[in-house]
Write an enzyme that holds these catalytic residues in place. Structure first.
Site, PDB file in Angstrom:
ATOM      1  N   ARG A 193    -132.330  92.397  33.739  1.00 14.59           N
ATOM      2  CA  ARG A 193    -132.646  93.331  34.819  1.00 14.59           C
ATOM      3  C   ARG A 193    -133.752  92.749  35.697  1.00 14.59           C
ATOM      4  O   ARG A 193    -134.700  92.144  35.199  1.00 14.59           O
ATOM      5  CB  ARG A 193    -133.121  94.641  34.200  1.00 14.59           C
ATOM      6  CG  ARG A 193    -133.451  95.705  35.214  1.00 14.59           C
ATOM      7  CD  ARG A 193    -133.972  96.936  34.487  1.00 14.59           C
ATOM      8  NE  ARG A 193    -134.289  97.997  35.427  1.00 14.59           N
ATOM      9  CZ  ARG A 193    -135.167  98.948  35.166  1.00 14.59           C
ATOM     10  NH1 ARG A 193    -135.796  98.977  33.999  1.00 14.59           N
ATOM     11  NH2 ARG A 193    -135.408  99.875  36.056  1.00 14.59           N
ATOM     12  N   GLY A 239    -149.764  77.586  39.801  1.00 12.22           N
ATOM     13  CA  GLY A 239    -150.122  77.007  38.508  1.00 12.22           C
ATOM     14  C   GLY A 239    -149.000  76.141  37.973  1.00 12.22           C
ATOM     15  O   GLY A 239    -149.179  74.975  37.685  1.00 12.22           O
ATOM     16  N   GLU A 247    -138.977  80.234  35.371  1.00 15.52           N
ATOM     17  CA  GLU A 247    -138.739  78.833  35.087  1.00 15.52           C
ATOM     18  C   GLU A 247    -137.282  78.416  35.194  1.00 15.52           C
ATOM     19  O   GLU A 247    -136.962  77.290  35.565  1.00 15.52           O
ATOM     20  CB  GLU A 247    -139.304  78.498  33.699  1.00 15.52           C
ATOM     21  CG  GLU A 247    -140.812  78.406  33.796  1.00 15.52           C
ATOM     22  CD  GLU A 247    -141.520  78.423  32.468  1.00 15.52           C
ATOM     23  OE1 GLU A 247    -141.901  77.348  32.005  1.00 15.52           O
ATOM     24  OE2 GLU A 247    -141.688  79.510  31.891  1.00 15.52           O
ATOM     25  N   LYS A 258    -135.209  89.513  31.538  1.00 17.94           N
ATOM     26  CA  LYS A 258    -135.436  88.234  30.863  1.00 17.94           C
ATOM     27  C   LYS A 258    -136.282  87.380  31.819  1.00 17.94           C
ATOM     28  O   LYS A 258    -136.545  87.783  32.936  1.00 17.94           O
ATOM     29  CB  LYS A 258    -134.104  87.553  30.542  1.00 17.94           C
ATOM     30  CG  LYS A 258    -133.180  88.417  29.675  1.00 17.94           C
ATOM     31  CD  LYS A 258    -131.969  87.650  29.120  1.00 17.94           C
ATOM     32  CE  LYS A 258    -130.847  87.499  30.103  1.00 17.94           C
ATOM     33  NZ  LYS A 258    -129.589  86.985  29.487  1.00 17.94           N
ATOM     34  N   PRO A 278    -136.208  92.616  43.136  1.00 20.09           N
ATOM     35  CA  PRO A 278    -135.345  91.517  43.589  1.00 20.09           C
ATOM     36  C   PRO A 278    -135.993  90.652  44.660  1.00 20.09           C
ATOM     37  O   PRO A 278    -135.815  89.426  44.664  1.00 20.09           O
ATOM     38  CB  PRO A 278    -134.132  92.237  44.176  1.00 20.09           C
ATOM     39  CG  PRO A 278    -134.173  93.621  43.645  1.00 20.09           C
ATOM     40  CD  PRO A 278    -135.583  93.934  43.285  1.00 20.09           C
TER      41      PRO A 278
END
Ligand SMILES: Cc1cc2nc3c(=O)[nH]c(=O)nc-3n(C[C@H](O)[C@H](O)[C@H](O)COP(=O)(O)OP(=O)(O)OC[C@H]3O[C@@H](n4cnc5c(N)ncnc54)[C@H](O)[C@@H]3O)c2cc1C
Ligand code: SF4
Ligand code: FES
Ligand code: FES
Lengths: 763, 170, 327
Positions: free
Chosen positions: A653, A244, A730, A726, A657
């Site tokens: 955090r 998207g 982007e 967080k 990962p």
């Protein structure tokens, strides 16, 4: 700080949330079993194909659909003549004009490539061919084709976007060292590999839409308003989205056309936007230009930043690509002024593309900072550290967490920055010039409420249910991890159902905020489910725990037991069976008490009005990153190849990962494309993007991409989200293009200030 | 419909009968007529690789192939590469293990291309893999992991590790 | 694509006869034809599939040279050990073209007949003016975005690049195009646009390319194909060069040199002036760079493609220097 070693298998050793789990939806996606919007087995389907305008401005005088209608298999041709009976829907913030008719196939043409007709036929081939037979005559007017069009003007100042403190002009004028430069970015496009489109079906007044959606609830509202039907009558189904990047968060005009055609014809309609049509069926990133002036002392202490930017928008609506979005945030500067202008031109209304605003903004600022570093002869890493912002100068608030210093130092260390010689053209590898550059990035933490349902079933399995979506960020997987952690079951025991507006409400998967929002809701619902289960285990007359005298129980590894290990230990299935329950269901949302009624839900799930910005509270909250890039330039040919990338991220955090690293790399790769390849080429005579396909609008191939090392330097930020993360999606693209431009300058001594850096700019 | 023709296509070892116009591409026949939607349409112009499948064991683009052209050939799609019992093909397993995709839309094409790339002997080094996988664009940017997955699967193919062991990992 | 009928030719003769019909076209790999049919550039009534014809895909390479059947796939030729050994530039021109998938589909015959990638040519519904598609209608590209257009061999009617890579290598080594009994030197096969850009080759209606023949030569054996482009892979050339050099027994003096350019001209472009100025000389960087500039003699810029005039000689020079061991 953790440098992430690629470990082989996901397991709970790192904790459930935080583990390197493989994607929950991996098997479906690798076997062809994941079903995307245009692949739904709907019976009795017909196919719609769009006809787009071939002029940039004017009026449709007549549409001759005779030949098309006579073509085999054609059922109908929709043109501006047809009143489709639609009403204008709300904007993203829920504002809506009363009873204003909406004409998705308009008479007034405001850009080249605007949808003005649609042909519906029994087969895709028939509709495609018949669409070519539709003849449109126009009355043309002179278009404004872009920022450089002499008729475009300076644009309108957007007051809301003006930021300032101190006296930037005066401080700039008084500074020892002054640099000034103009930076430009062209029109850029999302180019998800899944082109847009939808399948729609009416059953009476009920509408089902299979459409790739970054926001099922918001889009359901739009359709309900277009057709003036109750919101509950619309169901958007979007379990998988083929990419998207900001382009699939709203219904577009062709969506309305498909749904209206289905209603008129009484048959389900599938409308596939063709790849060339995608370039104007919705907007990409607007072209921008910005002038940056920086004043500094001789030893590199910033005194002033004066920033003046502009972006193009359409003549239909304002969509600012905020060139000043990152400017106030990255450095400590006592005097600053930024302004942004909007220049209406004849283009499709631009849209949000990965890190809107932040991305071009960082291109300007991070290029300018390195220009300054050469002007004063200081290492660009040192210059950045010297001007490190200890708090947010714009809001005056402290950062919640800001590990950008760590990102810069760790990134530099891993990259080997200390081995750099500062002089341009001073590093070589055989015939190739070698250059190193840095670019920092930032993206705000946006917060929104969401809702989730947890179901513990009789067989001990767990279901997480939400209308949130997964377009590849990994929502399925991290929600399974979140529920598994709270409920003490293995992640494989959790199933996740997403991507359906009939499921509990969720905010948009945009602004990198979905993960924070939806893990919060799942955490809350799962905690409630767990409490309920433990309550039942302690109190149900048939529960073996009833007489243990325990006042709480623990659940771990799928078993429920008394805290200190004595007494019974049951699997969840055994307990459910003992207490005679086939399910426990809890639905929770993260709206505050007192603002949790139906209107609040509607506002939160279907508009962006309740989204909180990064400084809504007492802190300033953002993700941060620093990219270190090596390029090799063949000076004879002007070709630039990125040969090495090390990027360090502070995204708080990290829930998984393995998946976060993929998203970071994805952002960096898009940044490499932006820096070196991507540009909508406009033929100014026609106001048309002429490289509207994937052979001419180039995105990076596998061969363009070196190994990219990504490092997490974040620490949990529980002000930013419940679980401490967080945004991840982007920030990765922000700062990549300037890092490359800086590296190209370091390699060649040529500063390219307008993207992309193609070979003709270097030879 | 105008001039339709009857075709009998050998797809994933099964015969499929269909009546389509001669102009129907293999890609549209798979997706629109045969409910084999694992093969993806990304551009319909030969420019992205999402529609990659195998004809007589060779990777080709189904968007630029007519269904009629491949009658009598053996067609393999993403739905046909796992083992009979459902065990994943080693390339599929390696893609999951290495997180070689995000949205998953380019993935069937990548996997079909990767299987062929290894079979052709073009997976000898990372550089070679990058070049020979460049006909498959991935906008999510999974390239690093795709290279790792192809490498791993190629090494496995060379050393003969059974597909099953890997599949269980996934 | 417009509706068409499809049939498989049983023999070359049948295929040839069938294509005498006005609306009939041969279908080989389909990678040009179906692409353009989707764009609406070609609108055949009948497709005559020749891919099932036996014998047309054979390849032989011996001391005299290579003969390659028209139906041989680009990928097969690129990987053919004999071709790689005797004609490295030919093999490289193919392996650097398109993608692995396309090379498995596309045939050598079809490759020689691929059409330009001019954006205006490819959108007939938007740009009606195109002399190549519709003689006399004008040229939409001139005055527009010309970054990918030709600087050599252009006319006021058309400035479209011939985008193929293989043909460039073939032109350098004096290959022939075989059409049954007729055989034409590849340089004569392609025509300049002049006033009739719709007429691209000397192939006649009903004629079929049956194969190509490349004579062996020491220059072809010591050759390279250098392709420069924005993207590392899966892209046409911004500029390319096929170069082969034969040295005298002293190992230094140029006895024979072949230079051809791609990506910059309206047809595969042999640069004889460059060759002439270097034959009999001992290569040095300065002389090669100077000679290479002759490759763009007479080049005309249309704005966006100006860089090609600068780039092409550099590509030529690098290729020559590489083969001369000087790069
Ligand atoms: C995305 C993309 C990227 C590409 N990149 C490159 C590149 O980098 N470099 C490059 O060189 N090429 C490139 N190509 C072009 C490709 O090489 C050609 O499309 C291909 O070679 C054409 O061969 P085909 O067999 O598919 O021809 P077809 O499409 O089947 O036929 C092409 C034309 O030739 C005619 N024809 C075919 N065979 C014969 C014959 N034996 N006798 C007479 N007429 C015949 C057909 O009627 C048709 O008009 C690319 C193509 C695509 C789609
Ligand atoms: S350059 Fe040639 S192909 Fe392109 S528009 Fe002009 S005439 Fe047509
Ligand atoms: S859909 Fe076939 S290559 Fe893109
Ligand atoms: S995984 Fe999304 S395009 Fe490759």
């Amino acid at each position: 700080m953790t440098i992430m070693e690629t470990r082989k298998h996901g397991d709970a050793a790192d904790g459930m949330v935080g583990g390197r789990f493989s994607r929950l939806d991996g098997k479906l996606k690798t076997t062809g079993g994941a079903t995307y919007a245009l692949e739904q087995p709907v019976k009795n389907l017909v196919h719609a194909v769009l006809v787009q305008s071939t002029i940039a401005a004017g009026r449709v005088v007549a549409v001759d659909a005779g030949k098309a209608k006579a073509a085999p298999g054609v059922l109908s041709v929709f043109t501006p003549e047809d009143d489709l009976g639609l009403l204008v829907a709300s904007d993203w913030f829920g504002n809506r004009p009363d009873n204003q008719p909406f004409h998705p196939l308009p008479r007034e043409v405001s850009f080249n490539g605007q949808a003005i007709a649609a042909v519906v036929a029994e087969t895709l081939e028939q509709a495609t061919e018949a669409a070519k037979l539709v003849k449109v005559s126009y009355e043309e007017t002179q278009p404004v084709t872009g920022l450089d069009d002499p008729n475009a003007g300076e644009g309108r100042l957007v007051d809301m976007l003006s930021v300032g403190w101190g006296d930037a002009e005066a401080a700039y004028a008084a500074a020892d060292i002054r640099i000034e430069a103009e930076y430009r970015t062209p029109r850029e496009y999302h180019v998800p590999i899944e082109p847009h489109g939808l399948t729609v079906k009416w059953e009476g007044d009920f509408l089902t839409v299979w459409e790739p959606s970054q926001w099922t609830h918001g889009m359901a509202r739009t359709y309900a308003e277009w057709f003036n039907i109750p919101a509950d009558n619309v169901r958007i189904v979007s379990p998988f989205i083929g990419g998207g990047f900001g382009s699939k968060a709203m219904g577009y005009t062709y969506s309305a056309v498909a749904a209206a055609a289905a209603r008129k014809l009484g048959r389900p309609v599938k409308l596939a936007v063709t790849r060339p049509q995608t370039f104007t069926a919705y907007g990409g990133r607007a072209a921008t230009r910005q002038t940056i002036r920086i004043g500094a002392t001789k030893d590199g202490v910033l005194q002033a930043i004066v920033h003046r930017g502009a972006s193009e928008t359409s003549v239909l609506a304002d969509f600012p690509e905020q060139t000043g979005a990152a400017t106030p945030l990255l450095y400590a500067v006592p005097n600053l002024s930024t302004q942004h202008r909007l220049v209406p031109v004849n283009t499709v209304t631009p849209g949000a593309l990965r890190a809107p605003g932040k991305n071009p903004s960082a291109f300007g600022l991070e290029s300018a900072i390195e220009e300054l570093s050469y002007a004063i002869g200081m290492d660009p890493l040192e210059l950045r550290l010297r001007n490190y912002a200890d708090h947010d100068y714009q809001s005056g608030k402290p950062w919640s967490t800001r590990q950008l210093r760590e990102a810069l130092t760790v990134g530099a260390e891993v990259f080997g920055w200390s081995k750099r010689s500062h002089e341009p053209r001073s590093m070589r590898d055989g015939r190739q010039l070698v250059g190193w550059g840095i670019g920092c990035g930032t993206f705000p933490v946006l917060k929104a409420a969401s809702e989730a349902l947890i179901r513990i079933l009789g067989d001990g399995s767990v279901e997480v249910v939400s209308g949130a979506i997964d377009m590849g960020q990994g929502t399925y997987t991290i929600l399974a991890q979140t529920a598994a952690e709270v409920l003490g079951v293995p992640a494989e025991q959790v199933d996740v159902k997403l991507g359906d507006s009939s499921l509990p409400g969720a905010t948009v998967a945009g602004g990198s905020m979905l993960a924070g929002a939806i893990t919060g809701a799942v955490h809350k619902a799962a905690t409630a489910a767990r409490d309920e289960l433990i309550g039942l285990a302690l109190n149900d007359s048939n529960s073996p725990f009833r007489d243990t005298g325990a006042n709480t129980l623990v659940i771990a590894d799928g078993r429920i037991s008394v805290p200190r290990g004595e007494g019974p230990s049951l699997t969840l299935a055994e307990l459910m069976s003992a207490i005679g329950r086939d399910r426990i269901e809890t639905q929770r949302n993260t709206l505050p008490e007192g603002a949790n009624g139906p209107e609040d839900h509607k506002r939160s799930w279907t508009t962006m009005a309740n989204i909180e910005g990064p400084t809504a509270g007492d802190l300033s909250m953002h993700s941060w990153c620093a990219h270190f890039v090596e390029v090799k330039v063949d000076e004879d040919f002007g070709t630039v190849r990125v040969s090495r990338v090390v990027s360090a991220f502070d995204c708080g955090r990290i829930y998984n990962p393995k998946l976060a690293e993929s998203q970071w790399r994805g952002g960096i790769i898009m940044g490499i494309g932006q820096a070196l390849l991507e540009e909508g080429l406009i033929d100014e005579r026609f106001g048309r993007v002429i490289n509207n396909n994937m052979g001419d609008y180039l995105v990076p191939t596998n061969a363009d991409i070196p190994h990219i090392q990504v490092i997490s330097v974040g620490i949990p930020d529980h002000d930013a989200s419940v679980l401490g993360g967080k945004g991840v999606g982007e920030v990765g693209i922000v700062g990549v293009a300037p890092a490359i431009a800086n590296a190209v300058f370091h390699a060649t001594g040529k500063r390219v200030r307008d993207l992309p850096i193609t070979l003709e700019k270097l030879i | 419909m105008t001039r339709t023709i009857h075709l009998s296509l050998d797809i994933n070892g099964k015969q499929h009968e269909l009546d389509v116009e001669p102009r129907v591409t293999l890609l549209d026949a798979l997706r629109e007529s045969l409910a084999l939607t694992g093969t993806k349409k990304g551009c319909d112009q030969g420019q992205c690789g999402a529609c990659t499948c195998h004809v007589d064991g060779k990777r080709v683009l189904s968007c630029l192939t007519l269904a009629a052209q491949v009658e009598g050939r053996q067609i393999t799609t993403i739905e046909g590469i796992a083992a009979e019992g459902g065990d994943l093909h080693p390339v599929q397993a390696a893609f999951i293990e290495n997180d070689a995709f995000q949205c998953g839309y380019c993935t069937p094409g990548q996997i079909m291309s990767a299987v062929a790339c290894i079979r052709e002997g073009h997976a000898g080094s990372e550089e070679e893999i990058r070049e020979y996988m460049s006909g498959n664009l991935c906008r999510c940017g999974a390239y690093n992991s795709i290279v790792a997955a192809v490498r791993e699967a190629a090494e496995m193919a060379a050393t003969g590790v059974a597909a099953k062991d890997k599949a269980e990992v996934a | 694509m417009r509706d068409f009928s499809y049939f498989r030719a049983a023999s070359t003769e049948e295929a040839s006869r069938a294509t005498l019909d006005a609306g009939a076209m041969l279908l080989a790999g389909g990678t040009t034809l179906l692409d353009l049919a989707k764009c609406g550039v070609t609108e055949p009534d009948t497709l005559v599939d020749i891919t099932h014809l036996a014998g047309l895909g054979d390849m032989t390479v011996d001391a005299n040279g290579a003969t390659i059947g028209a139906l041989a796939k680009m990928g097969e030729v690129a990987d053919h050990p004999g071709v790689k050994a005797a004609f490295p530039a030919v093999a490289q021109s193919l392996s650097l073209a398109a993608s692995a998938q396309l090379r498995n589909m596309a045939t050598i015959g079809g490759n020689l007949l691929q059409r330009t990638r001019c954006s205006y040519f490819r959108e007939p519904g938007v740009f009606p003016a195109c002399n190549k598609r519709n003689p006399g209608s004008g040229c939409s590209a001139i005055g527009g975005v010309t970054r990918n257009h030709a600087v050599l061999g252009t006319s006021r009617a058309c400035i479209a690049v011939n985008p193929g890579d293989l043909a460039v290598a073939l032109v350098a080594f004096d290959a022939y195009v075989e059409m049954g009994r007729r055989r034409v030197a590849i340089e004569d096969f392609y025509m300049l646009p002049g006033e009739t850009p719709d007429w691209e080759t000397v192939l006649k209606k009903g004629e079929i390319i049956t194969g190509i023949a490349i004579p062996a030569s020491p220059a072809a054996k010591n050759s390279t194909y250098l392709k420069v482009r924005d993207r590392q892979s899966y892209e046409f050339a911004a500029a390319s060069a096929a170069v082969g050099i034969e040295f005298e027994a002293d190992g230094k003096t140029v006895r024979d040199i072949r230079v051809a350019l791609g990506g910059v001209a309206t047809r595969p472009w042999r640069a004889r002036a460059v060759e002439q100025s270097l034959i009999g000389t001992v290569l040095n960087v300065e002389a090669v760079e100077k000679a290479s500039r002759l490759s763009v003699e007479g080049a005309v810029s249309h704005g966006g493609n100006r860089y090609k005039i600068e780039l092409a000689p550099r590509v030529v020079a690098r290729a020559i220097l590489t083969m001369g061991g000087l790069a």
